[in-house]
Scaffold this motif. Sequence first.
Motif, PDB file in Angstrom:
ATOM      1  N   LEU A 182      -5.854  75.024  38.898  1.00 36.71           N
ATOM      2  CA  LEU A 182      -5.921  74.453  40.567  1.00 36.71           C
ATOM      3  C   LEU A 182      -7.470  74.752  40.561  1.00 36.71           C
ATOM      4  O   LEU A 182      -7.775  73.886  41.010  1.00 36.71           O
ATOM      5  CB  LEU A 182      -4.844  74.931  41.296  1.00 36.71           C
ATOM      6  CG  LEU A 182      -3.680  74.439  40.985  1.00 36.71           C
ATOM      7  CD1 LEU A 182      -2.466  74.352  42.740  1.00 36.71           C
ATOM      8  CD2 LEU A 182      -3.726  72.479  40.781  1.00 36.71           C
ATOM      9  N   GLN A 191      -8.779  64.207  39.060  1.00 37.36           N
ATOM     10  CA  GLN A 191      -8.029  65.021  39.050  1.00 37.36           C
ATOM     11  C   GLN A 191      -7.138  65.266  38.594  1.00 37.36           C
ATOM     12  O   GLN A 191      -7.390  65.541  36.959  1.00 37.36           O
ATOM     13  CB  GLN A 191      -6.367  63.222  39.684  1.00 37.36           C
ATOM     14  CG  GLN A 191      -6.895  62.995  41.307  1.00 37.36           C
ATOM     15  CD  GLN A 191      -5.741  61.873  40.991  1.00 37.36           C
ATOM     16  OE1 GLN A 191      -5.404  61.479  40.185  1.00 37.36           O
ATOM     17  NE2 GLN A 191      -5.289  62.164  41.789  1.00 37.36           N
ATOM     18  N   GLU A 205      -1.069  76.026  46.700  1.00 44.21           N
ATOM     19  CA  GLU A 205      -0.549  74.767  47.200  1.00 44.21           C
ATOM     20  C   GLU A 205      -0.890  74.267  48.712  1.00 44.21           C
ATOM     21  O   GLU A 205      -1.695  73.762  49.642  1.00 44.21           O
ATOM     22  CB  GLU A 205       0.707  74.185  46.362  1.00 44.21           C
ATOM     23  CG  GLU A 205       0.820  74.191  45.016  1.00 44.21           C
ATOM     24  CD  GLU A 205       1.265  75.262  44.612  1.00 44.21           C
ATOM     25  OE1 GLU A 205       2.533  75.392  43.743  1.00 44.21           O
ATOM     26  OE2 GLU A 205       1.388  76.571  44.526  1.00 44.21           O
ATOM     27  N   ARG A 209      -4.146  72.886  50.539  1.00 39.99           N
ATOM     28  CA  ARG A 209      -4.099  72.077  51.199  1.00 39.99           C
ATOM     29  C   ARG A 209      -4.559  72.358  53.005  1.00 39.99           C
ATOM     30  O   ARG A 209      -5.648  71.101  54.140  1.00 39.99           O
ATOM     31  CB  ARG A 209      -2.620  71.399  51.968  1.00 39.99           C
ATOM     32  CG  ARG A 209      -2.040  70.688  50.623  1.00 39.99           C
ATOM     33  CD  ARG A 209      -0.269  69.954  51.192  1.00 39.99           C
ATOM     34  NE  ARG A 209       0.078  69.184  49.956  1.00 39.99           N
ATOM     35  CZ  ARG A 209       1.234  70.019  49.787  1.00 39.99           C
ATOM     36  NH1 ARG A 209       1.853  70.760  50.171  1.00 39.99           N
ATOM     37  NH2 ARG A 209       2.116  69.647  48.615  1.00 39.99           N
ATOM     38  N   LEU A 215      -4.487  66.845  47.402  1.00 42.76           N
ATOM     39  CA  LEU A 215      -2.471  67.640  47.029  1.00 42.76           C
ATOM     40  C   LEU A 215      -2.051  67.113  47.357  1.00 42.76           C
ATOM     41  O   LEU A 215      -1.364  67.775  48.216  1.00 42.76           O
ATOM     42  CB  LEU A 215      -3.316  69.240  46.796  1.00 42.76           C
ATOM     43  CG  LEU A 215      -2.077  70.161  45.709  1.00 42.76           C
ATOM     44  CD1 LEU A 215      -3.257  71.665  45.443  1.00 42.76           C
ATOM     45  CD2 LEU A 215      -1.219  70.565  46.095  1.00 42.76           C
ATOM     46  N   THR A 216      -0.936  66.660  46.233  1.00 44.85           N
ATOM     47  CA  THR A 216       0.217  66.116  46.147  1.00 44.85           C
ATOM     48  C   THR A 216       1.130  66.997  45.408  1.00 44.85           C
ATOM     49  O   THR A 216       1.320  68.257  44.051  1.00 44.85           O
ATOM     50  CB  THR A 216       0.277  64.952  45.870  1.00 44.85           C
ATOM     51  OG1 THR A 216      -0.351  65.050  44.410  1.00 44.85           O
ATOM     52  CG2 THR A 216      -0.851  64.089  46.414  1.00 44.85           C
ATOM     53  N   ILE A 226       1.853  69.039  40.646  1.00 45.47           N
ATOM     54  CA  ILE A 226       0.909  69.201  41.394  1.00 45.47           C
ATOM     55  C   ILE A 226      -0.402  68.408  40.488  1.00 45.47           C
ATOM     56  O   ILE A 226      -0.769  68.715  39.708  1.00 45.47           O
ATOM     57  CB  ILE A 226       0.412  70.824  40.971  1.00 45.47           C
ATOM     58  CG1 ILE A 226       2.296  70.913  41.343  1.00 45.47           C
ATOM     59  CG2 ILE A 226       0.036  71.099  42.575  1.00 45.47           C
ATOM     60  CD1 ILE A 226       2.317  72.867  40.814  1.00 45.47           C
ATOM     61  N   THR A 227      -0.674  67.414  42.126  1.00 45.75           N
ATOM     62  CA  THR A 227      -2.243  66.995  41.236  1.00 45.75           C
ATOM     63  C   THR A 227      -3.242  67.341  42.533  1.00 45.75           C
ATOM     64  O   THR A 227      -2.817  67.030  43.889  1.00 45.75           O
ATOM     65  CB  THR A 227      -1.962  65.556  41.819  1.00 45.75           C
ATOM     66  OG1 THR A 227      -1.130  64.832  40.698  1.00 45.75           O
ATOM     67  CG2 THR A 227      -3.066  64.684  41.107  1.00 45.75           C
ATOM     68  N   LEU A 228      -4.604  67.522  42.377  1.00 45.50           N
ATOM     69  CA  LEU A 228      -5.496  68.442  43.067  1.00 45.50           C
ATOM     70  C   LEU A 228      -6.432  67.487  42.817  1.00 45.50           C
ATOM     71  O   LEU A 228      -6.816  67.118  41.591  1.00 45.50           O
ATOM     72  CB  LEU A 228      -5.927  69.635  42.491  1.00 45.50           C
ATOM     73  CG  LEU A 228      -7.065  70.143  43.323  1.00 45.50           C
ATOM     74  CD1 LEU A 228      -7.051  70.505  44.889  1.00 45.50           C
ATOM     75  CD2 LEU A 228      -7.947  71.692  42.726  1.00 45.50           C
TER      76      LEU A 228
END
Length: 450
Positions: A182, A191, A205, A209, A215-216, A226-228
């Motif tokens: 990440l 992404q 995470e 944020r 970030l989701t 986890i998507t950044l």
Amino acid sequence: MSGHGTPIPMTSRPAGPLNGTADVPGDKSISHRSLILGALTVGETRISGLLEGEDVLDTARAMRAFGAEVTDLGGGDWSVHGVGVGGFAEPETVIDCGNAGTGVRLIMGAMATSPITATFTGDASLCKRPMGRITDPLTLFGAQAVGRSGGRLPLTMVGAEAPVPVRYVTPMPSAQVKSAVLLAGLNAPGQTVVIEQEATRDHSERMLRGFGAELTVDETEEGRVITLTGQPELMPQDIVVPRDPSSAAFPVCAALITEGSDVLVPNIGLNPTRAGLFTTLIEMGADLTYENERETGGEPVADLRAKFSPAMTGIEVPPDRAPSMIDEYPVLSVVACFAEGVTHMPGIKELRVKESDRIDAMAQGLRACGATVDETEDSMSVHGLGQKGLPGGGTCQAHLDHRIAMSFMVAGMGAQKPVKIDDAGPIATSFPIFEPLMTRLGAQLVRSNA
């Protein structure tokens, strides 16, 4: 010889009641991340309650080497003037991370997508630990890594000139691997996606944020996705570091096995990805309660009260709980000696590649103190001795591992005879005030070759 200098033998003698308040240091995981993320912002991040153990101080020195202005303001307060995402300068010297596995792995991730080169080393323990689990995914971004056989330190990382985003499935539950990917993704366009089959501690995470990253997190059939979104402008923060649940484990567990004890451990972070030990102890019948539950900076916090618990029973610890308590199995194995029946701890293979082989280290030391311990490649079973407790009387090897050293010191507080370790020096890496704190509670810790 230890990696920190002359060994410091220490003996823990059976103690009277442990009583009082144990103000343990700040959370190590959050302290590392606060310094690194602060260095990746533009502006000043203020940190209070930073853990000032050697591991974290090594990370602070590393951030200075990469160009951030890191200042110790005194009393656990620190200031970090960051250089922004992608703004790391090339260090002029080798980055020595001491014993800090978390520090070196997260720093590698943070610099892997910047066009700079850095060489990392560490103490004798850290130089034995595998880094391939980190360097393999970082090379997917375009970075290059050259180290000793097995990907061990010393290791040189050449950051990617033109980083690309990555979609990566973690091959083992590891917050360090996830976090390194990440952090690398911060300076990659598009992404970056990390998928973990088992949830691990989620400080990265939460904190990403908090610093303003997009970030989701989605729970899917594939796992925890986890998507950044890369190349954000991180915003400086004021961070209050909660106290470390991994450090709290030692006074808590000591109180449970020492007759007449009643210890309050305030302001402990109880992130659900970190609190597995306390859940396990309560299931074993420990007199452990949460008081003044609240939330600080997005993290759940409470005061822990631990009292002597002579009627604990062994249990089967669920293997899926391991990521939330991976650092606490050594001291749990000590408590298990004072319970009735067998405590079985499966799914803990990760302990074999920590600062030491923690399964072997605890099994050998507890056997030297009169316990019966069975081990497999990924499990440990302790046959409890009930109220009569651990016989003690053994000399145990710390293996340059702070948690092994402290676990055996806890064992000596409740055992029938003293327990000795060959070297207490490594304790300073995460819990520099362990000795005076436990002594104030009533422990008898003696530095001696006798």
